[in-house]
Every structure is written in C-alpha cells, then in structure tokens.
Motif scaffolding. Structure first.
Motif, PDB file in Angstrom:
ATOM      1  N   MET A 239       0.946  -1.078  -0.524  1.00  0.00           N
ATOM      2  CA  MET A 239      -0.214   0.087  -0.069  1.00  0.00           C
ATOM      3  C   MET A 239       1.129   0.930   0.225  1.00  0.00           C
ATOM      4  SD  MET A 239      -2.723  -0.854   2.928  1.00  0.00           S
ATOM      5  CE  MET A 239      -4.162  -1.973   2.231  1.00  0.00           C
ATOM      6  N   PHE A 240      -0.094   2.197  -0.746  1.00  0.00           N
ATOM      7  CA  PHE A 240       1.024   3.491  -0.452  1.00  0.00           C
ATOM      8  C   PHE A 240      -0.064   4.968   0.091  1.00  0.00           C
ATOM      9  CE2 PHE A 240       2.368   0.588  -4.249  1.00  0.00           C
ATOM     10  CZ  PHE A 240       4.048   0.498  -3.796  1.00  0.00           C
ATOM     11  N   VAL A 241       0.115   5.979   0.456  1.00  0.00           N
ATOM     12  CA  VAL A 241      -0.179   6.934   0.083  1.00  0.00           C
ATOM     13  C   VAL A 241       0.820   8.413  -0.478  1.00  0.00           C
ATOM     14  CG1 VAL A 241      -0.500   8.643   2.306  1.00  0.00           C
ATOM     15  CG2 VAL A 241      -0.374   6.883   3.034  1.00  0.00           C
ATOM     16  N   ILE A 242      -0.404   8.633  -1.683  1.00  0.00           N
ATOM     17  CA  ILE A 242      -0.346   9.520  -2.584  1.00  0.00           C
ATOM     18  C   ILE A 242      -0.734  10.521  -2.593  1.00  0.00           C
ATOM     19  CG2 ILE A 242      -0.091   9.746  -5.331  1.00  0.00           C
ATOM     20  CD1 ILE A 242       0.685   5.915  -4.963  1.00  0.00           C
ATOM     21  N   ASP A 243      -1.085  11.621  -2.300  1.00  0.00           N
ATOM     22  CA  ASP A 243      -1.544  12.576  -2.430  1.00  0.00           C
ATOM     23  C   ASP A 243      -2.634  12.552  -1.152  1.00  0.00           C
ATOM     24  OD1 ASP A 243      -0.533  14.157  -3.950  1.00  0.00           O
ATOM     25  OD2 ASP A 243      -1.380  13.014  -5.785  1.00  0.00           O
ATOM     26  N   GLU A 277      -8.066   1.641  -5.610  1.00  0.00           N
ATOM     27  CA  GLU A 277      -7.590   0.766  -6.178  1.00  0.00           C
ATOM     28  C   GLU A 277      -7.502   0.211  -7.425  1.00  0.00           C
ATOM     29  OE1 GLU A 277      -9.813  -3.383  -3.314  1.00  0.00           O
ATOM     30  OE2 GLU A 277     -11.189  -1.917  -2.832  1.00  0.00           O
ATOM     31  N   ARG A 278      -6.972   0.551  -7.642  1.00  0.00           N
ATOM     32  CA  ARG A 278      -6.294   0.273  -9.157  1.00  0.00           C
ATOM     33  C   ARG A 278      -4.823  -0.021  -9.154  1.00  0.00           C
ATOM     34  NH1 ARG A 278      -2.506   4.375  -9.498  1.00  0.00           N
ATOM     35  NH2 ARG A 278      -2.824   6.257  -7.985  1.00  0.00           N
ATOM     36  N   LYS A 279      -4.783  -0.019 -10.414  1.00  0.00           N
ATOM     37  CA  LYS A 279      -3.255  -0.482 -11.125  1.00  0.00           C
ATOM     38  C   LYS A 279      -2.094   0.702 -10.318  1.00  0.00           C
ATOM     39  CE  LYS A 279      -3.917  -3.129 -15.474  1.00  0.00           C
ATOM     40  NZ  LYS A 279      -2.980  -3.243 -17.005  1.00  0.00           N
ATOM     41  N   VAL A 280      -1.228   0.476 -10.226  1.00  0.00           N
ATOM     42  CA  VAL A 280       0.463   1.142  -9.672  1.00  0.00           C
ATOM     43  C   VAL A 280       1.139   1.145 -10.464  1.00  0.00           C
ATOM     44  CG1 VAL A 280       0.814   2.171  -7.756  1.00  0.00           C
ATOM     45  CG2 VAL A 280      -0.841   0.998  -7.218  1.00  0.00           C
ATOM     46  N   SER A 281       1.801   2.012 -11.450  1.00  0.00           N
ATOM     47  CA  SER A 281       3.190   1.363 -12.238  1.00  0.00           C
ATOM     48  C   SER A 281       4.269   1.804 -11.013  1.00  0.00           C
ATOM     49  CB  SER A 281       3.418   2.567 -12.985  1.00  0.00           C
ATOM     50  OG  SER A 281       3.550   4.327 -13.068  1.00  0.00           O
ATOM     51  N   ILE A 282       5.201   1.210 -11.140  1.00  0.00           N
ATOM     52  CA  ILE A 282       6.301   2.038 -10.506  1.00  0.00           C
ATOM     53  C   ILE A 282       7.360   2.857 -10.858  1.00  0.00           C
ATOM     54  CG2 ILE A 282       7.846   0.456 -12.505  1.00  0.00           C
ATOM     55  CD1 ILE A 282       8.367   1.032  -8.686  1.00  0.00           C
ATOM     56  N   GLN A 283       6.322   3.763 -11.966  1.00  0.00           N
ATOM     57  CA  GLN A 283       6.696   4.854 -12.463  1.00  0.00           C
ATOM     58  C   GLN A 283       6.494   6.432 -11.420  1.00  0.00           C
ATOM     59  OE1 GLN A 283       9.500   5.417 -14.810  1.00  0.00           O
ATOM     60  NE2 GLN A 283       9.580   7.635 -14.218  1.00  0.00           N
ATOM     61  N   GLU A 284       5.234   5.876 -11.667  1.00  0.00           N
ATOM     62  CA  GLU A 284       4.394   6.339 -10.285  1.00  0.00           C
ATOM     63  C   GLU A 284       4.367   6.704  -9.251  1.00  0.00           C
ATOM     64  OE1 GLU A 284       0.232   6.605  -8.771  1.00  0.00           O
ATOM     65  OE2 GLU A 284       0.318   4.985 -10.141  1.00  0.00           O
ATOM     66  N   GLU A 296       4.181   7.377   1.993  1.00  0.00           N
ATOM     67  CA  GLU A 296       4.547   6.184   2.700  1.00  0.00           C
ATOM     68  C   GLU A 296       4.094   4.780   1.767  1.00  0.00           C
ATOM     69  OE1 GLU A 296       1.852   5.696   6.887  1.00  0.00           O
ATOM     70  OE2 GLU A 296       1.026   7.417   6.350  1.00  0.00           O
ATOM     71  N   ALA A 297       4.943   4.317   2.066  1.00  0.00           N
ATOM     72  CA  ALA A 297       5.054   2.777   1.365  1.00  0.00           C
ATOM     73  C   ALA A 297       5.268   1.556   2.562  1.00  0.00           C
ATOM     74  CB  ALA A 297       5.802   2.780   1.009  1.00  0.00           C
ATOM     75  N   PHE A 298       3.742   0.793   2.262  1.00  0.00           N
ATOM     76  CA  PHE A 298       4.398  -0.394   3.797  1.00  0.00           C
ATOM     77  C   PHE A 298       3.119  -2.046   3.398  1.00  0.00           C
ATOM     78  CE2 PHE A 298       0.480   2.738   4.580  1.00  0.00           C
ATOM     79  CZ  PHE A 298      -0.885   1.942   4.628  1.00  0.00           C
ATOM     80  N   GLY A 299       3.707  -2.992   4.085  1.00  0.00           N
ATOM     81  CA  GLY A 299       3.301  -3.872   3.525  1.00  0.00           C
ATOM     82  C   GLY A 299       2.309  -4.525   4.299  1.00  0.00           C
ATOM     83  N   ALA A 300       1.475  -4.909   3.804  1.00  0.00           N
ATOM     84  CA  ALA A 300      -0.253  -5.601   4.722  1.00  0.00           C
ATOM     85  C   ALA A 300      -0.275  -6.506   4.336  1.00  0.00           C
ATOM     86  CB  ALA A 300      -1.135  -4.912   4.532  1.00  0.00           C
ATOM     87  N   GLY A 301      -0.262  -7.350   5.832  1.00  0.00           N
ATOM     88  CA  GLY A 301      -0.009  -9.407   5.999  1.00  0.00           C
ATOM     89  C   GLY A 301      -0.354  -9.571   7.176  1.00  0.00           C
TER      90      GLY A 301
END
Length: 356
Positions: A239-243, A277-284, A296-301
């Motif tokens: 997961m990411f926090v973007i804008d 919930e959508r496609k997220v490119s590495i470029q983005e 932020e970027a974090f794993g969830a499990g």
C-alpha cells in the motif's frame, strides 16, 4: 460454528512444553504449541477429526504432494483481551480463501464446521499459549496436502488437513528495504497467484535471496507481462499513501486477496480517507517519491500486520522514503487500530473478532 457440531476426539499431551518458552522473546515460527488438529479426507468425506499432541507425520516417499505440489495453507492469528479471553481475527475469511485455493489446486474443500470446529477445539486446549505481551500473538497455520501414494500426475483422492500454532513476536524489527523485481515473476495471468499454495512461496525464494545479497530485505513484485505494474511486496500486499490517499494494487488472479488488506481498506474508508484500488506503476511510485507526493509505502499481511518500508531500490538506484514521525503516519494509525480491535481495547464496529 462450534465444536459441538462435529465430533472431535482429544488426546492431550502428557507434558506441556510451555515453560520452555520465553514469552518476552518470541522469534517468529520457532516455538510450537502443545497440540495440533488433524483430519483426513478419505472416501469422499472428512473423518478422523482429532486434537493430538504436536508431533511428526510418517509419510510415504511416494506421497503425491511431495512430487506434484498439491499443498495449500493459511495464516491467521489469535489474541487475548484484558479479560484473558481468546479472540481470533476474521477466521471465516481465511476459511473461505482456503477453499478458493483448494478449488484452484483441484483439492477437497473443507466444510465450515470442520475448519472452525478444529480451530476452536485446538485453541481451547492450548489457550495458555496465546501470549499477552506487547506486539505478540498466537500465529495459526491451517494447511492441507495430498496424501495419495501414487506417482501418476492426477489430483489426489485423499488429503490431510492440519492446524498447528506458535506464539510469535514482531516479524520485522526495523523497516525493510525493498528491491523492485523486473526479471523474475511471482505469478502471471491465468496462474495461481491468487491461491495460497506452497509453490508460490518456493518460487519466490531465489529472487529474494539475490535481493538480500544485494543488501535489500524483500522484493517488490511487478506484473509478469510488462514488469511495469506493482503487484505485491514479498509475502504481503503493498500500500502507498499518495496525495493523502491510500492507494493499493487492485486484486486479480495474480494477486492474493489479503484479509489484512481488506480490513485496512474498510477501516481507512470509515475514517473518511479516500482509497483507490487500481493499477499502480513503478514509474508513478518513483516519481511520487521524487516529488514528495508519495509519503508512505508499507506492506500488509497477517504475519507483519503493517510494515512500513524505508527505501525502494529500482534499476540500481535507492529511493529513500520520507521520514515522517511514526506517530503521524497512516501506517502507524492502522497498526494501532488493528491491534486495539484484536485485543478488545476498542469497539469492534466491523464484527471482525471471533471469541473462543
């Protein structure tokens, strides 16, 4: 569902090993509780349901699952509240997902009363193994494997279902460093990426080892066609926090539908935060780190709950994630909320907890 709906035999261990465990120092997956639940699928039905002392199985060298990989599993956790009651987090979701995996792997499905009855019986007899120290829980491993003694490439007609448990502490002691994987793949469209089958994890070990030799802790998997879009992170959803929005790759037949992932999405939306919930490119992602939009970027499990990342390595360059104070991060808010729900410190408004 309760154990009264199925007949489960109980054979207690002659001596508990619980005194051998330091509950203030719990490495992940090293200490196993006194008992396990086992059941066998024979002649088209589940039978021989029993809770027995944790011990080894005796297996034939010709066991079909050892040769052809019909093996699936789940990961769950149990907790204790302040009253000492044992609580499980959304166990029915794991039961449903295990049967999705079973169908994909051409295996017998497990009735709810067998899955939940076995869980309840096991956790009642081993309730003392559920820790109540900070950042700890009882990890639960339900799994099933084919038991035909036959070397033909065909679905087994018999299976063993087992559940065992182990008290665990935190999975990671510091934020992991990720390497974007653009050569090897974890899964592909039409494959078994959405199933929790053993082979998915076996295939991930070599590229993960290469990443670790290069100084990283885990892999960020990209899609198996273009290596352009992010799918998962190691053994976790990502997961990411973007804008200011929570953004996560949409699930598909190549991405596992995580129970923790779904819980986070429900909770965050209830707080009034937008979720995409959508496609997220590495470029983005790289551009977001560079211009500050991705904070932020974090794993969830199940194993980690929520695991923030410290950096992302891509094409030979490391991109550091912003160091916002832990108490101000969305990842920390999510972690604290899920922990409080699981241990009964806040109201379970979603009806997630299942009391034993």
């Amino acid at each position: 569902m309760t154990t009264e709906l199925v007949n489960i035999a109980l054979k207690k261990a002659e001596r508990s090993r619980i005194e051998e465990v330091d509950f203030n120092n719990l490495p992940f997956g090293k200490h196993f509780s006194d008992h396990m639940f086992v059941a066998d699928f024979v002649d088209g039905q589940w039978q021989n349901l029993q809770v027995v002392p944790f011990d080894s199985f005796t297996l034939s060298p010709a066991l079909s699952s050892l040769h052809y990989g019909q093996s699936i599993f789940e990961g769950m956790k149990a907790y204790k509240n302040e009253a000492g009651e044992v609580l499980m987090f959304r166990p029915l979701e794991n039961w449903k997902r295990m049967n999705v995996s079973a169908e994909r792997m051409c295996m017998a499905t497990i009735p709810e009363e067998v899955f939940m009855g076995g869980l309840e019986a096991l956790l009642r007899v081993d309730a003392d193994w559920v820790p109540n120290t900070p950042d700890s829980s009882l990890y639960i491993r339900p799994y099933m494997f084919a038991t035909d003694v036959f070397l033909g490439v065909a679905p087994s007609k018999t299976y063993r279902f087992c559940i065992f448990t182990c008290p665990v502490g935190a999975y990671y002691t510091k934020p992991p460093k990720l390497k974007v994987e653009t050569e090897y793949i974890r899964s592909a469209p039409g494959g078994v990426g959405y199933a929790k089958c053993a082979g998915n994890y076996a295939g991930s070990m070599y590229p993960t080892m290469l990443a670790q030799k290069a100084g990283y802790d885990q892999i960020m998997w990209t899609d198996g066609v273009e290596h352009k879009y992010i799918e998962e992170s190691g053994t976790m959803n990502i997961m990411f926090v973007i804008d200011g929005k929570l953004v996560t790759p949409a699930t598909s037949d190549s991405i596992l539908k995580g129970v923790t992932r779904d819980s986070i999405i429900q909770a965050v939306r209830s707080w009034g935060i937008d979720v995409e919930e959508r496609k997220v490119s590495i470029q983005e992602v790289i551009e977001g780190i560079e211009n500050g939009n991705l904070t932020e970027a974090f794993g969830a499990g199940t194993a980690v709950v929520v695991s923030p990342y410290s950096l992302i390595g891509f094409e030979g360059k490391d991109y550091m994630l912003s160091e916002i104070p832990k108490e101000d991060s969305l990842a920390n808010r999510i972690f604290n909320y899920l922990t409080d729900v699981r241990t009964g410190r806040v109201e379970d408004t979603f009806g997630w907890m299942y009391k034993i």
